[in-house]
Design an enzyme around this catalytic site. Structure first.
Site, mmCIF file in Angstrom:
data_model
loop_
_atom_site.group_PDB
_atom_site.id
_atom_site.type_symbol
_atom_site.label_atom_id
_atom_site.label_comp_id
_atom_site.label_asym_id
_atom_site.label_seq_id
_atom_site.Cartn_x
_atom_site.Cartn_y
_atom_site.Cartn_z
ATOM 1 N N GLU A 22 24.985 65.318 45.760
ATOM 2 C CA GLU A 22 24.702 63.956 46.243
ATOM 3 C C GLU A 22 23.368 63.947 46.964
ATOM 4 O OE1 GLU A 22 25.970 60.645 46.143
ATOM 5 O OE2 GLU A 22 24.060 60.451 47.205
ATOM 6 N N ARG B 225 21.930 61.209 48.733
ATOM 7 C CA ARG B 225 21.601 60.274 49.824
ATOM 8 C C ARG B 225 21.853 60.853 51.221
ATOM 9 N NH1 ARG B 225 23.243 54.925 49.473
ATOM 10 N NH2 ARG B 225 23.936 55.069 47.306
ATOM 11 N N LYS C 173 32.642 44.784 53.924
ATOM 12 C CA LYS C 173 33.961 44.330 54.377
ATOM 13 C C LYS C 173 34.063 44.390 55.894
ATOM 14 C CE LYS C 173 33.929 43.644 50.856
ATOM 15 N NZ LYS C 173 33.218 43.870 49.574
ATOM 16 N N GLY D 276 25.866 56.140 39.470
ATOM 17 C CA GLY D 276 26.011 54.781 39.973
ATOM 18 C C GLY D 276 24.959 53.791 39.529
ATOM 19 N N TYR E 216 29.643 37.642 43.453
ATOM 20 C CA TYR E 216 30.489 37.954 44.608
ATOM 21 C C TYR E 216 29.725 38.588 45.764
ATOM 22 C CZ TYR E 216 31.062 42.995 43.752
ATOM 23 O OH TYR E 216 30.847 44.341 43.610
ATOM 24 N N MET F 123 31.221 46.738 37.446
ATOM 25 C CA MET F 123 30.711 47.637 38.491
ATOM 26 C C MET F 123 31.603 47.507 39.721
ATOM 27 S SD MET F 123 26.611 47.490 38.111
ATOM 28 C CE MET F 123 25.779 48.282 36.748
ATOM 29 N N ALA G 147 34.296 49.796 42.487
ATOM 30 C CA ALA G 147 34.600 51.135 42.987
ATOM 31 C C ALA G 147 35.896 51.681 42.388
ATOM 32 C CB ALA G 147 34.694 51.095 44.510
ATOM 33 N N HIS G 148 36.931 50.836 42.289
ATOM 34 C CA HIS G 148 38.222 51.348 41.799
ATOM 35 C C HIS G 148 38.160 51.658 40.309
ATOM 36 C CE1 HIS G 148 38.157 46.991 42.414
ATOM 37 N NE2 HIS G 148 38.791 46.860 41.269
ATOM 38 N N HIS H 50 60.919 36.580 52.843
ATOM 39 C CA HIS H 50 60.571 35.281 53.413
ATOM 40 C C HIS H 50 60.364 35.424 54.908
ATOM 41 C CE1 HIS H 50 60.564 30.984 54.155
ATOM 42 N NE2 HIS H 50 61.407 31.209 55.159
#
Ligand code: FAD
Length: 466
Positions: free
Chosen positions: A34, A36, A52, A145, A184, A319, A321-322, A445
């Site tokens: 990786e 980054r 989020k 990615g 989105y 595109m 993540a899941h 309920h």
């Protein structure tokens, strides 16, 4: 001599790190590279998680400001943006460190640096200190990615002209923000800054927002966002963006050719993302790309090279993540000689605005195009007791089922906790359930999930509470 691995994964995002862990679980000596400096990819570092976190924090701020309407008096509510950003950053650090721990726990060797092919079996890793290490791999999984795209001739400076990455770390609430693109990511980030006090204008080329979403939901979504104060300029094309001393002017034309200028402090360009193969030196391994510069794979995620695979945003498909994670698991199992597979008909999509929007399976427009006979069941959260009890009753549940067999073909939700409720329908669809199966399942309920049950009942025109 280069260290030899049975499997090397290039990219430590949700596709890559999940794949590396699964490979290690299956007994492969595995490495994950990786570049980054922290694991978790776009998702954990500059995508799902920080967005989020900010959506939640800005929603809390907005709610507290309006609590007096509900009989809860609070003192003056003030925003401390830098503290809010620190809280978001903490969530990111905790999670990225968590992934590092998971790699260690599973004996995956983590290489910090940029990976590139020297040949089909040899990868060069260039570390932060520019030191090169070469490793040898029986199997390679490309999980590099995607990156944001801008408009032609316009570069991100991440101060005034922002990609989603810049929009996650604005230092002062902009007075006016233009969001180019009604997808989105633009709507989530637009919601964050609107709740924190910005005047947000969304400029969209098409006549509707969130392309690909069931049209009825998309129209309701736009109506609700408008009520929240976001301004929409549909069928407007951005002609140019000119920076000035304290912001930018975004020049657009509408479908009649009328010009309009938007004076703003910042512009967020969220018009899509492109697969990231930069610097991978894929030519050295002879890997083919498709017409959209994605790594070309077969249904087992294998490239044109026998020992090289690709997953996630860098290949075809949504595109998300899941989706990347599930492909990571499937490809690891395929490499181990098992039958890993991903069911692309049941990949949910969620927009984490307030209310949330969630979808799975076919839209009504797709069913029409397929000439399939379908039935619709709908139920409004206005008639859901839990939603009414907490005064959060905007939106509805829509279930689409086959007219003959009653098999659930798709579901589209806008409303409280839609992103959680969609999981029930995902399971139902995986088991080939009918709408009657959902309707005959006892739901607690009072819960929001009763709206799903009622929508399922409504497929057969027998909803009780509407
Ligand atoms: P990535 O997460 O992009 O990871 C690839 C990694 O590979 C990167 O860390 C990169 O540094 C590394 N890399 C690239 N090239 C090399 C190389 N040569 N050597 C070494 N390392 C390399 N999806 C959702 O499902 N839900 C959401 O709520 C959501 N929200 C989002 C919000 C925003 C603002 C953005 C931008 C995206 C969001 N996404 C969301 C999309 C999600 O982040 C991606 O679909 C997901 O991260 C793709 O995973 P991946 O593993 O394929 O790639």
């Amino acid at each position: 001599m280069s260290e030899k691995f049975q499997a090397v994964v290039i990219g430590g995002g949700p596709g890559g790190y999940v794949c590396a862990i699964r490979l290690a679980q299956l007994g492969f000596k595995t490495a994950c590279i990786e570049s980054r400096g922290s694991l978790g990819g776009t998702c954990l570092n500059v995508g799902c998680i920080p967005s989020k976190s900010l959506l939640n924090l800005s929603e809390e701020f907005h709610k507290v400001k309006n609590l007096s309407n509900k009989g809860i008096e609070v003192g003056e509510v003030k925003l401390n943006l830098s503290k809010m950003m620190k809280s978001k950053d903490k969530a990111v650090t905790v999670l990225t460190k968590g992934v590092e721990f998971l790699l260690k726990k599973n004996n995956v060797s983590y290489f910090k640096g940029h990976g590139s092919f020297k040949s089909k079996n040899e990868i060069i890793i260039k570390g932060e200190d520019n030191k090169e290490t070469s490793i040898n791999a029986d199997n390679v999984v490309i999980a590099t990615g995607s990156v944001p795209v801008s408009l032609p001739g316009i570069n991100f400076d991440e101060k005034i002209i922002l990609s989603s990455t810049g929009a996650l770390k604005i230092e002062q609430v902009p007075k006016k923000m233009v969001v180019v693109g009604g997808g989105y990511i633009g709507l989530e980030m637009g919601s964050v800054w609107s709740r924190l006090g910005s005047e947000v204008h969304v400029v969209e080329f098409l006549e509707h927002i969130t392309p690909g979403m069931d049209r009825e939901i998309s129209l309701e979504f736009m109506k609700i966002l408008k009520k929240q104060g976001i301004k929409f300029h549909m069928q407007h094309k951005v002609e140019k963006i000119q920076k000035n001393t304290d912001g930018a002017i975004v020049t657009t034309t509408d479908k009649e050719g009328n010009k309009k200028d938007f004076d703003c402090d910042v512009v967020l360009i969220s018009v899509g993302r492109k697969p990231n193969t930069e610097g991978l030196n894929i030519q050295a391994a002879g890997i083919e790309l498709d017409e959209k510069q994605r790594v070309k794979t077969d249904k087992n995620f294998k490239t044109n090279q026998e020992n090289i695979y690709a997953i996630g945003d860098v290949i075809v498909g949504p595109m998300l993540a899941h989706k990347a994670e599930d492909e990571g698991i499937a490809v690891a199992e395929n490499i181990a000689g098992q039958s890993g597979h991903v069911n692309y008909d049941t990949i949910p999509g969620v927009v984490y605005t307030t209310p949330e929007v969630a979808a799975i399976g076919k839209t009504e427009e797709q069913l029409k195009e397929m000439n399939l006979d379908y039935k619709i069941g709908k139920f409004s959260f206005m008639a859901n007791s839990r939603a009414k009890a907490i005064d959060d009753a905007e939106g509805f549940v829509k279930i689409l089922a086959d007219a003959k067999t009653d098999k659930v073909l798709g579901a589209h939700l806008i409303g409280p906790h839609a992103g959680e409720l969609i999981a029930e329908i995902g399971i139902a669809m995986e088991f080939g359930a009918s709408s009657e199966d959902i309707a005959r399942t006892c739901h607690a309920h009072p819960t929001f999930s009763e709206a799903v049950k009622e929508a399922a009942l409504s497929v057969d025109k027998r909803a009780i509470h509407s």
